[in-house]
Each structure stands twice: as C-alpha cells, then as structure tokens.
Enzyme design. Structure first.
Site, PDB file in Angstrom:
ATOM      1  N   ALA A 231      25.051 131.952  36.971  1.00  0.00           N
ATOM      2  CA  ALA A 231      25.220 130.725  37.756  1.00  0.00           C
ATOM      3  C   ALA A 231      25.899 131.078  39.070  1.00  0.00           C
ATOM      4  CB  ALA A 231      26.056 129.712  36.979  1.00  0.00           C
ATOM      5  N   HIS A 233      27.408 129.637  42.734  1.00  0.00           N
ATOM      6  CA  HIS A 233      27.876 128.438  43.435  1.00  0.00           C
ATOM      7  C   HIS A 233      28.027 128.746  44.912  1.00  0.00           C
ATOM      8  CE1 HIS A 233      29.860 126.743  39.500  1.00  0.00           C
ATOM      9  NE2 HIS A 233      28.559 126.931  39.407  1.00  0.00           N
ATOM     10  N   ASP A 490      21.648 112.664  50.695  1.00  0.00           N
ATOM     11  CA  ASP A 490      20.723 112.637  51.833  1.00  0.00           C
ATOM     12  C   ASP A 490      19.277 112.579  51.362  1.00  0.00           C
ATOM     13  OD1 ASP A 490      21.194 115.203  50.812  1.00  0.00           O
ATOM     14  OD2 ASP A 490      20.566 116.188  52.673  1.00  0.00           O
TER      15      ASP A 490
END
EC number: 6.3.4.4
Length: 542
Positions: A231, A233, A490
C-alpha cells in the site's frame, strides 16, 4: 500528563547493592529527574574528607549527629532554589540516598505531600554476591563485611517502615522497579488516557488517506504506521508528491514527530532503507519494532507466482506474514530474514513499540495511527478471496500497533466519492463506471484523470464505481468511526477545486455530504477537494 505540582521529591533508600543506583539512573533517563547525591552533599560540607566509602559513612554519621539529619533537607532546598529558573522537565528531584529516619522526616516536614519515599531491598546473600561481582579488589569480602558493620548501614532496613513503596530487587527486574516507581509518582496516566487517533480506509484502499494524514499530521507527537509496502500513500509536495510505502505519511509534514513501525508491520528492508535515506530519517526519530515481519526476495517471487489471479500487488507481504504464522517451530533467530531483529541493516532503528507507546502515554503525547488499504480488503471481513493478508479495520490496526482500544480518542474513516479497486480480477464492485463517465460528470480533463487513477505501488490502472451505500454502512459498523473524511469531491464537479469553505461546494456535493452524515450518523469532518497545498476543507470540532 496529569496536573502536577511544580516539583516533587523522591527519596531512595536501601542497603549497599540493593539497586538504588539503577533506579535513580532510570528516573534520570526516563523522566528527566535531577539527581542529588548525598555523597556530593557530604563532600561540599566536608571537602577535606576522602571519597572512600567508609570515610563517607563516618562523615555522614557526624553530620547526622550534629542536627539529626536536617542538613540533607537544607542542602536539598539549596539545590532546588539554584535550579528554580531551569526546572527539570518532570519536576522531579531524586535524593540518592537517605540513610536515617531523621533525614526522611526533615524532608517530609519541608515538602509535605510532594515527598515520595522508595525503599529497595534484597536478600543479604544476594546483596553480598552483587558486591563481590562488581568489585575486583582482592579484599572485597573483608571490605564488604566492614561496610556492613557500620551502625547506619546496620539499621538501614528500618527505613522500610517509613517508605511509600518497598521493592525487593532480588525478585523484581530493574524495569519492573521503574514501573512501580513511576506509578507511585503519578507519572502514568490514571486510567486509559485517550491520546490516539486512528485513520483507516473505509472502502477498497486508495481512498486518499495520505492526503488527509498530510493535513492533520502536524498536530501529533508520534506517528505510527502498520501494514506493508503493498500500500502506497501520497502526500502533496513540490516539485513532486511524497510517496510512502512504509513510513507514516506525515513524516515530512510533521518533522518533529517521532515515527514508529509497529510489530504488525511488514517490511521490505531494501525499500524501507531507501525510503529512510530519501526522507533523511535518523535512528533517533524512527523506531522499528523488533517483532515486525521482514519480506525476503523468495516471498516476493512466490507471491508473484501464486496470487496474480486476484490482482495482488505481489510485494511479498502475504507470504512473509504467513511465514511468521507457520514458521514458528522452525524459527532460529538470526539464521534467515524472518523478523526485523534478524536484519542487520535495520539494527540502528530497532526497538520496542510497547516502550515507545508507554513513554508517549506517560508524556501525554498525541498519537496518530495510520492504517493502510481499506476495510473491504480485510482478510476477515472483505470479499474473500479478493482480500489482503491482514485485518485492515480499526481493530486490526490497533492490534498490529499494540494499542488498547480504550486509548482511542477519534477514528477517522476515509472514503472516496467514487470507490476504486486495482485493475484486473481484483474482486466485485457494485455499479462500475469508466473514466470517461467521470470525465463527463466532473468536467475534469480525461488524460489527467486517467493518470491520477493509477495505483501508487504498481502503477496499474484502477477500476472505478458508484458510491456503494451498503458497503459504506458495513464499514461504519465494523470501524465505529467518530468522523468521516470524504475525498475526491472534485469528481462531483471540477469547480469544487476552488472551494475553500464548505458552503462553496456545489449543491450536489453538499447534498451528498448530508446523506453520508445521515446514513453513517457521523459528521463529515474533512473534505479533500484536490491535490495541492490547500486541498482540505476542515470542519472538525476537535
């Protein structure tokens, strides 16, 4: 830390070799105590005597005979007055050591309830052996017997009757003695102080956790991360984003915070050391728990061969984790890369997560625990077999870090407006759409949109879908969040990128937020509108 008086006085008593020096040194090291040695006080009052132990014994007895031990209290007051402009961090003054009841009573009369008396003892045979072990003089036995004949030394155990705590160091390790002393001094929080905030993903990973961590990280003293390099980030920075695969995402945004990788973390040493070097992290700042799992090259190769059919990132995390579980009977420390303690390259950073966390709790430091991946990828609670190799919920992250649930203050669950999964056979999602549809709805240019929706670790295209209200409600139930962080707002309209306050968001976005709050029963406290320096609308009440 709990409210404390401006200073406290710790009196330590005990026979020769009972463990006084070890306790005093730990109080200095762990709690910043100022140590006042009665030996030094004697030498100041009687500078012509020698520093030989028997001479000091006789000199101390002379001073005690003159005023019944009051001289120690007076000398202590001078030390405290001299340091009034530069007090110790914890306000602790440790007297090493008191020898007679008169000394104890004089100090208690002067400082009342701010005096704490700790008496250490051990079996006489243990005391004698300790003395012989530390002395190399040929006449060590005779010297010890002579010292024990001293009248004050003979009566030293009578001080146990006056002490607040009596500790048998023959049956208690030095660390355990410190624990008892720390509790007596009220340096441990009374009850479980809620100093930990936990941030986790509420969907399938890639929710934008790094972006939220980057915003809140400066508020914390200790940043903790669990999980592994499967993972990645990202946090906005210039000229290019910061990418974190092992280290907490707030590493650069909170440069004064300590960093911790917990015992449930899974580490690729080569990648971690590269990350450490890239971000300039020192061994004074970062601690890696010795029990953390280490990935070998064989783990990576095996994962590539076995898990391509579920779109695994193939970083070796699952196989390495399985070795920790299944390899217990074959484990021999140091014979192969197995745990962090077996990796020589990681030695400068190794430590104990429990000790780091205990120190943070004692000091009242705020802690941010950063989870990885997402709730619906949990080994136990996700859509098996399309899951990762660990429990990614709050409970799993706490267990991996070694933090009790009662220490948790807030749980921030991060969710995207449109959840994603990695491309390929990575598992089901309800109502998938494509990037062209997101482009049409949001009016974000298609090429930048496609470039953004690639995985941080493997650079694969992502699949994207409508917000899944049932999945969201399940995640709320599993994690019990106090707050929701909503990212990629957005995607409801590119004009949201110009919103710096909640009321500036589009009507559609505001209605969506209201429904998220209605379904979850929790506030949407943070909203990510873009990927830049001013990209989070902060609605928190904490």
């Amino acid at each position: 830390m709990n409210d404390q008086a401006s200073f406290r006085v710790v009196l330590v008593s005990g026979a020769i070799c009972s463990g006084k020096s070890a306790l005093v040194e730990q109080l200095r090291e762990k709690h910043g105590a100022m140590v006042i040695k009665t030996k030094d006080l004697i030498l100041r009052k009687l500078p012509k005597i020698t520093i030989e132990r028997r001479s000091l014994q006789r000199a101390g007895e002379k001073l005690d005979k003159d005023d019944g031990g009051q001289w120690v209290a007076e000398a202590l007051q001078r030390e405290i007055d001299a340091n009034s402009q530069r007090p110790t961090p914890s306000g602790l003054y440790v007297v090493d050591c008191v020898r007679i009841e008169g000394q104890v009573n004089a100090i208690r009369r002067a400082y009342g309830p701010e005096v704490f008396h700790i008496h250490v003892k051990a079996d006489p045979k243990v005391l004698k052996q300790r003395y012989l072990d530390r002395s190399r003089a040929d006449d060590a036995v005779h010297e010890y017997e002579a010292l024990k004949k001293n009248r004050t030394e003979r009566n030293i155990e009578s001080l146990a009757e006056l002490a607040d705590v009596v500790v048998d160091t023959g049956r208690c390790s030095a660390a355990s003695v410190l624990v008892r002393a720390t509790a007596l001094l009220n340096l441990y929080p009374r009850g479980a102080e809620k100093l930990v905030d936990v941030l986790i993903g509420g969907q399938y990973g890639s929710e934008g956790k790094g972006n939220i961590v980057g915003h809140i990280a400066p508020e914390y003293d200790l940043l903790v991360r669990v999980g592994g390099p499967n993972a990645g980030h990202q946090v906005f920075a210039e000229p290019e984003p910061e990418k974190y695969f092992h280290l907490p995402s707030g590493t650069q945004r909170a440069p004064n915070a300590k960093l911790l990788l917990g015992p449930g973390a899974v580490i690729n040493p080569t990648k971690l050391l590269d990350e450490i070097a890239k971000h300039g992290i020192s061994s004074e700042r970062l601690v890696i728990d010795r029990q953390a799992i280490v990935i070998s090259s064989d783990d990576i190769e095996e994962e590539k061969a076995r898990f391509g059919n579920i779109s695994s990132t193939a970083q070796g995390v699952g196989i390495a984790s399985a070795r920790k579980l299944t390899g217990r009977s074959d484990y021999k420390a140091g014979t192969e890369l197995f745990l962090a303690r077996d990796c020589s390259d990681l030695q400068p950073f190794l430590g104990s997560a429990r000790k780091v966390l205990a120190d943070a709790f004692v000091k009242g430091h705020r802690i941010l625990l950063e989870g990885t991946q997402g709730t619906s990828l949990s080994l136990h609670h996700g859509q098996y077999p399309h899951v990762t190799s660990r429990d990614t919920t709050v409970a799993g992250c706490l267990a991996d870090a070694g933090i009790a649930p009662s220490n948790v203050r807030r749980v921030i669950m991060v969710c995207r407006t449109y959840p994603i999964r990695v491309g390929g056979p990575s598992g089901p999602m309800e109502y998938e759409v494509d990037m062209e549809e997101i482009h049409y709805r949001s009016r974000i240019p298609l090429d930048p949109l496609k470039n953004a929706e690639r995985t941080t670790t493997t650079n694969k295209e992502r699949r994207i879908a409508e917000f899944d209200w049932e999945q969201f409600k399940d995640s709320v139930q599993l994690n019990g969040p106090t707050d929701i962080a909503l990212t990629f707002v957005d995607y409801f309209g590119i004009e949201n990128r110009k919103a710096f306050r909640f009321e500036q968001l589009t009507d559609e976005t505001i209605r969506f937020v209201e429904e998220v709050e209605r379904v979850s029963g929790r506030p949407v406290s943070l909203l990510s509108t873009d990927f830049n320096w001013r990209n989070v609308i902060d609605r928190r009440s904490w």
